[in-house]
Design a protein around this motif. Sequence first.
Motif, PDB file in Angstrom:
ATOM      1  N   GLU A 399       0.763  -1.299  -0.018  1.00 30.76           N
ATOM      2  CA  GLU A 399       0.060  -0.042  -0.058  1.00 30.76           C
ATOM      3  C   GLU A 399       0.760   1.296  -0.278  1.00 30.76           C
ATOM      4  O   GLU A 399       0.429   2.129  -0.749  1.00 30.76           O
ATOM      5  N   VAL A 413      -7.129  -2.794  -9.042  1.00 35.14           N
ATOM      6  CA  VAL A 413      -6.677  -3.685  -8.264  1.00 35.14           C
ATOM      7  C   VAL A 413      -7.930  -4.881  -8.321  1.00 35.14           C
ATOM      8  O   VAL A 413      -8.863  -4.675  -7.834  1.00 35.14           O
ATOM      9  N   PHE A 446     -12.928  -7.172   1.152  1.00 35.39           N
ATOM     10  CA  PHE A 446     -12.077  -6.312  -0.074  1.00 35.39           C
ATOM     11  C   PHE A 446     -12.536  -4.930  -0.001  1.00 35.39           C
ATOM     12  O   PHE A 446     -11.677  -3.976  -0.152  1.00 35.39           O
ATOM     13  N   TRP A 449     -10.992  -2.771   3.111  1.00 33.39           N
ATOM     14  CA  TRP A 449      -9.602  -2.857   2.650  1.00 33.39           C
ATOM     15  C   TRP A 449      -9.637  -1.751   1.756  1.00 33.39           C
ATOM     16  O   TRP A 449      -8.586  -0.654   1.740  1.00 33.39           O
ATOM     17  N   ALA A 450     -10.152  -1.694   0.300  1.00 32.58           N
ATOM     18  CA  ALA A 450     -10.052  -0.741  -0.406  1.00 32.58           C
ATOM     19  C   ALA A 450     -10.513   0.657   0.051  1.00 32.58           C
ATOM     20  O   ALA A 450      -9.714   1.680  -0.203  1.00 32.58           O
ATOM     21  N   VAL A 453      -7.584   2.024   2.286  1.00 31.86           N
ATOM     22  CA  VAL A 453      -6.649   2.449   1.408  1.00 31.86           C
ATOM     23  C   VAL A 453      -6.826   3.952   0.897  1.00 31.86           C
ATOM     24  O   VAL A 453      -5.934   4.809   0.809  1.00 31.86           O
ATOM     25  N   ALA A 454      -8.110   4.054   0.397  1.00 29.10           N
ATOM     26  CA  ALA A 454      -8.358   5.357  -0.184  1.00 29.10           C
ATOM     27  C   ALA A 454      -8.405   6.457   0.686  1.00 29.10           C
ATOM     28  O   ALA A 454      -7.926   7.686   0.127  1.00 29.10           O
ATOM     29  N   VAL A 461     -12.508   5.655  -4.190  1.00 29.61           N
ATOM     30  CA  VAL A 461     -12.794   4.115  -4.797  1.00 29.61           C
ATOM     31  C   VAL A 461     -14.063   3.466  -5.181  1.00 29.61           C
ATOM     32  O   VAL A 461     -14.964   3.882  -4.453  1.00 29.61           O
ATOM     33  N   ILE A 463     -15.990  -0.145  -6.300  1.00 29.18           N
ATOM     34  CA  ILE A 463     -15.857  -1.667  -6.415  1.00 29.18           C
ATOM     35  C   ILE A 463     -16.688  -2.188  -7.413  1.00 29.18           C
ATOM     36  O   ILE A 463     -17.875  -1.891  -7.693  1.00 29.18           O
ATOM     37  N   ALA A 480     -11.216  -3.192  -7.537  1.00 37.81           N
ATOM     38  CA  ALA A 480     -11.320  -1.954  -6.904  1.00 37.81           C
ATOM     39  C   ALA A 480     -10.660  -0.816  -7.901  1.00 37.81           C
ATOM     40  O   ALA A 480      -9.617  -0.851  -8.257  1.00 37.81           O
ATOM     41  N   PHE A 482      -9.422   2.847  -8.088  1.00 37.76           N
ATOM     42  CA  PHE A 482      -8.875   3.982  -7.451  1.00 37.76           C
ATOM     43  C   PHE A 482      -8.790   5.154  -8.296  1.00 37.76           C
ATOM     44  O   PHE A 482      -8.057   5.107  -9.602  1.00 37.76           O
TER      45      PHE A 482
END
Length: 487
Positions: A399, A413, A446, A449-450, A453-454, A461, A463, A480, A482
């Motif tokens: 990341e 991703v 998922f 997590w995404a 991160v964003a 982000v 999905i 994902a 981004f």
Amino acid sequence: MLLTLTTTYSPATDLGYLLHKNPARLQSVEVAGGQAHIFYPEATAERCTAALLLDLDPVGLVRGRGGASGEGFALEQYVNDRPYVASSFLSAALSKAFGTAMNGTCKDRPNLPEQALPLEVKVAVVSAPGPDWPRRLFEPLGYEVQIETTPLDPTMPEWGDSRYYTLHLRHAGLRLQDVLTHLYVLLPVLDNDKHYYIGENEAEKLLHKGGDWLPQHPERGFITRRYLRYLAAYVNPTLKRLLEDEEVEEPAVEAETADNSPPAAPVAADTVAADTVAADNQEPKLSLHDQRLQQVAHEIYQLGPKRVLDLGCGEGKLLRLLLQQPKIEFILGMDVSHQALSRAAQRLHLDEMPPRQRTRIELIQGSLLYKDDRLAGFDAAALVEVIEHLDENRLAALEEVVFGQARPAHVFVTTPNADYNQLFEKLNAGEFRHDDHRFEWTRAEFAAWAAGVAERHGYQVQIVGMGEEVEGVGAPSQMAVFEIRFN
């Protein structure tokens, strides 16, 4: 490639009125990649044949890729079958040469387009996944179908036949408009390779051309998926609109394969070759991995980036698709495996690339767990089935490298959807799709997590499901997308 239309309707020369092409003279029209020539080998009151000869320039297909119709098309550069096999190029030529006939209008004989004619069609040659498929596509529409096989080498009969066939169709009575529409849709379906990118307009075109016959066709799912290049974002809504209130039949579970795993890793239990034909003539399947690559390449194409990263590029399948997008000026492929990079270089024929093309791509060895200045300054990055090959406690390092330091404007991703695993008959509860996977996340895991991160790195982000959705478990894979909000 050559297509002929023959009728014995009396008077047979009415075919000229329907096609809006005078049997007494040769006519030519410019089409993408070359010229289409229309002429009549025979034109009598008893029998009339119209021929469409499509002459494509093999060099022009590669060098003249300007505009939407040509972008992204470079099938093995100059060595390919595109100038010789009936494909989307022939469909485009049919539309341009016989567009008025395809629309069912005739100024001089207004009632003639509704007349059912005895018609014979010959197409030399068609590409098909097997000799049974032309019959499965055309016989339900009332055609008598004959196939001429083509040997790989007449001097080596032990090599068997090729996947190219001469197609003969005969119908006792059908409107010319219907015949042209069937050919327009089904020839690219047999070939399974379009010379332009698929978008919403192609879905609308399929609905318009196939609305009268496709909903009742027993191979409607196969036709829709191949016509729209297996892009779930267009396939699923199109099938639903075709069938309206009828329940959409779900296809068999797509095949799973891993392209980024180490060379010696065992093949997943559910892996099959892409687009193979089963012995019992079941519908050919494009592997789930190839579907992912097509979808990621399409997303990148829509962005129009100049510099693109393929992180965990493996043997270069995505790199090949990216090279077909002329707007991309530079592509960097990185993988931790030197052997995978060597195979990528061989598959992409880097040593044989023209100098200008060769400057567009570079392969490097590296790890996503360590800062690498070579990854800076890119518009988009793809990590296709990469993260699940890492231990979860190492994802923080990935990341930081990708989102904290390299910071591409867009990042794609993809990873398997664990919710979907219950549909794989060969997987027991708790097992992963591949022995090299360290984890497989549910959709909720998922997404969490995404989102984290964003939030941590200034991205937004979204999905997206990859593959056909199944109620309750989602799609077989998930992506994902981004997009950076600030630097």
